[in-house]
Design a protein around this motif. Structure first.
Motif, short mmCIF file in Angstrom:
data_model
loop_
_atom_site.label_atom_id
_atom_site.label_comp_id
_atom_site.label_asym_id
_atom_site.label_seq_id
_atom_site.Cartn_x
_atom_site.Cartn_y
_atom_site.Cartn_z
N TYR A 41 14.73 -46.33 -16.08
CA TYR A 41 14.06 -45.12 -16.52
C TYR A 41 12.87 -44.75 -15.64
N GLY A 42 12.23 -45.76 -15.06
CA GLY A 42 11.10 -45.46 -14.18
C GLY A 42 11.52 -44.60 -13.00
N TYR B 259 19.25 -39.72 -18.51
CA TYR B 259 18.58 -39.43 -17.25
C TYR B 259 17.55 -38.31 -17.41
N PHE B 260 17.93 -37.27 -18.13
CA PHE B 260 17.06 -36.10 -18.23
C PHE B 260 16.11 -36.14 -19.44
N PHE B 261 16.50 -36.83 -20.52
CA PHE B 261 15.74 -36.68 -21.77
C PHE B 261 15.27 -37.99 -22.39
N LEU C 213 15.76 -32.14 -9.56
CA LEU C 213 16.69 -31.20 -10.20
C LEU C 213 16.05 -30.37 -11.30
N MET C 214 14.91 -30.80 -11.81
CA MET C 214 14.30 -30.10 -12.93
C MET C 214 13.96 -28.64 -12.64
N THR D 90 24.73 -33.16 -8.25
CA THR D 90 23.66 -34.13 -8.03
C THR D 90 23.26 -34.84 -9.31
N SER D 91 23.35 -34.14 -10.44
CA SER D 91 23.05 -34.77 -11.73
C SER D 91 23.96 -35.96 -11.98
N VAL D 92 25.25 -35.77 -11.71
CA VAL D 92 26.21 -36.86 -11.92
C VAL D 92 25.91 -38.02 -10.98
N ILE D 93 25.64 -37.71 -9.71
CA ILE D 93 25.34 -38.76 -8.73
C ILE D 93 24.14 -39.58 -9.18
N LEU D 94 23.06 -38.92 -9.55
CA LEU D 94 21.83 -39.61 -9.89
C LEU D 94 21.93 -40.33 -11.23
#
Length: 283
Positions: free
Chosen positions: A239-240, A170-172, A249-250, A228-232
């Motif tokens: 990926y889009g 999700y983040f990377f 969250l960034m 929220t990270s876990v939810i998303l």
């Protein structure tokens, strides 16, 4: 503007990592997804207002309420995350007297539970939380996640085999191994840069814990980021969507990097202070 204000408050009196701050402020994706007409610029703004409110919550509680209200109308599940984490943050905060905490609890507990249940039912997690018995039914949650694995590209490895894989993706992702065009090249370079800075910050956190000089980070903001990270990460299907929605969250992730990234200047300064204390003690 509020992101820079948050950086100034996090970095207040530290005067460190100016070069890292400049690099992070020049990340193209942040400016791309925080400009335009749509939900994304508004959620980016409201996330920064949420951070801004909690950095001095005893002065900005009214702003926090407005921020959560607006976020609830734009992205209800993120608004619920803000409500839940703020509720926990208030209960555990040292900035509120016990009488005030009890008053908040009495006033907010019923409306908060009703709102949380409504949104949970809307996003497909109905039945996970039973408010009648105050229990969790994790079987429903895992069943939902299994269904999502059929349609999501974020879980290249099933979450049951590797819990952190969707979070990393999700983040990377995309990474430098996913480069197919110039756009993905830019995104992958950003992700690699942020990942490297974050790893260095984590190493510094570990050393700070060992040396017992770790700077505190606001609990409500940290809980909001983790929850929220876990939810998303476990609900976004491709990926889009992840590349734009993660900018909700960034700002917190970048503030964590700024706050905990090591600097030689600070270590040297701390060493000089310790030497002065030893000399004074000896004298």
């Amino acid at each position: 503007v509020f992101f820079i204000k948050n950086i100034n408050q996090i970095n207040y009196k530290k005067n460190k990592n100016t070069f890292i701050i400049i690099i992070l402020l020049l990340i193209p994706s942040m400016h791309f997804w925080s400009n335009g007409i749509g939900k994304d610029p508004l959620t980016f703004l409201l996330t920064n207002l949420f951070i801004f409110s909690w950095l001095k919550i005893y002065k900005r509680f009214g702003l926090l309420i407005l921020t959560i209200l607006f976020m609830f109308f734009i992205r209800p599940y993120i608004g619920v995350s803000m409500i839940a984490c703020s509720f926990i943050g208030i209960m555990l905060s040292n900035n509120f007297a016990n009488k005030t905490k009890i008053l908040f609890f009495i006033i907010l507990i019923i409306p908060s539970l009703i709102i949380i249940k409504t949104v949970i039912d809307r996003i497909g997690f109905g039945g996970v939380i039973s408010f009648q018995t105050l229990s969790l039914n994790m079987d429903i949650f895992f069943e939902y996640m299994e269904r999502r694995n059929y349609v999501t590209s974020l879980s290249d490895t099933a979450y049951t085999n590797n819990f952190l894989n969707p979070l990393f993706n999700y983040f990377f992702r995309p990474t430098i191994f996913d480069i197919k065009n110039l756009f993905i090249f830019i995104i992958s370079f950003e992700n690699l840069l942020i990942l490297l800075l974050l790893l260095i910050s984590f190493i510094n956190i570990l050393f700070s814990i060992i040396n017992k000089n770790l700077d505190k980070f606001n609990l409500a903001i940290l809980l909001y980021f983790l929850f929220t990270s876990v939810i998303l990460a476990y609900s976004v299907s491709n990926y889009g969507l992840a590349m734009r929605q993660k900018w909700m969250l960034m700002p917190i992730l970048l503030l964590i990097i700024i706050n905990y990234f090591p600097t030689f200047k600070n270590h040297k300064h701390s060493k000089n202070i310790n030497n002065e204390k030893n000399i004074n003690h000896f004298n």
